[in-house]
Enzyme design. Structure first.
Site, PDB file in Angstrom:
ATOM      1  N   HIS A  70      -4.079   1.088   0.727  1.00 18.56           N
ATOM      2  CA  HIS A  70      -2.902   0.245   0.480  1.00 18.56           C
ATOM      3  C   HIS A  70      -1.845   0.936  -0.377  1.00 18.56           C
ATOM      4  CE1 HIS A  70      -4.732  -0.214  -3.436  1.00 18.56           C
ATOM      5  NE2 HIS A  70      -3.653  -0.860  -3.852  1.00 18.56           N
ATOM      6  N   HIS A  85       3.318   1.398  -2.783  1.00 23.16           N
ATOM      7  CA  HIS A  85       2.282   0.359  -2.818  1.00 23.16           C
ATOM      8  C   HIS A  85       2.616  -0.674  -1.745  1.00 23.16           C
ATOM      9  CE1 HIS A  85      -0.152  -2.964  -4.307  1.00 23.16           C
ATOM     10  NE2 HIS A  85      -0.784  -2.108  -5.086  1.00 23.16           N
TER      11      HIS A  85
END
Length: 167
Positions: A70, A85
């Site tokens: 992620h 992110h």
């Protein structure tokens, strides 16, 4: 961008292109206080319109979150780093809906595909897609960070962040 000094060239600015297509917004819009209040570093966020992450400049992958996929940190030759992110609380998906095209330590070129993510899966899990792109605090090579928000990032062109480097 290179500027010529007296006897040598010195890198003073690092121009970070948007790594994700979408609307570029201020960090304070991110629904996570650690990002929104700048505790993680300075930068901007992108509301994605496509589930792909591209290298924002030439450099190397300083860290890929291997299990969750992620987040990725890309490091420039100056030592400046950028954390990308994807979404908020997406670590909870444990890598489901994410595909990495690079590994930690890999050299990358600006515009190279780094990650893919399933936008529908993230939204179905009730998570925000708003994706912070920050320069982590505490990097010796970084003087200040100037985000550029309010426009659409189309593909991986334009300018998201200007990093002013210490000489």
């Amino acid at each position: 961008m290179f500027h010529w000094g007296k006897n040598k060239k010195t890198l003073e600015l690092l121009e970070v292109v948007p790594p994700i297509s979408g609307k570029m917004v201020e960090l304070k819009e991110v629904p996570d206080p650690a990002f929104a209040q700048g505790h993680m570093g300075a930068g901007a966020a992108i509301e994605p319109v496509e589930g792909k992450v591209y290298a924002p400049f030439d450099g190397k992958i300083a860290l890929l979150m291997d299990k969750s996929k992620h987040a990725v940190i890309v490091e420039h030759k100056s030592g400046a780093q950028v954390l990308i992110h994807i979404g908020i609380d997406t670590v909870s998906l444990k890598g489901n809906g994410f595909k990495a095209h690079v590994k930690t330590g890999a050299k990358v070129k600006q515009g190279q595909l780094l990650l893919e993510f399933d936008m529908d899966m993230i939204q179905a899990a009730g998570l925000s897609l708003l994706s912070p792109v920050i320069v982590p605090d505490g990097l010796e090579s970084v003087d200040r960070v100037e985000p550029h928000v309010g426009q659409e990032a189309n593909g991986h062109s334009g300018l998201l962040i200007t990093v002013h480097l210490k000489s």
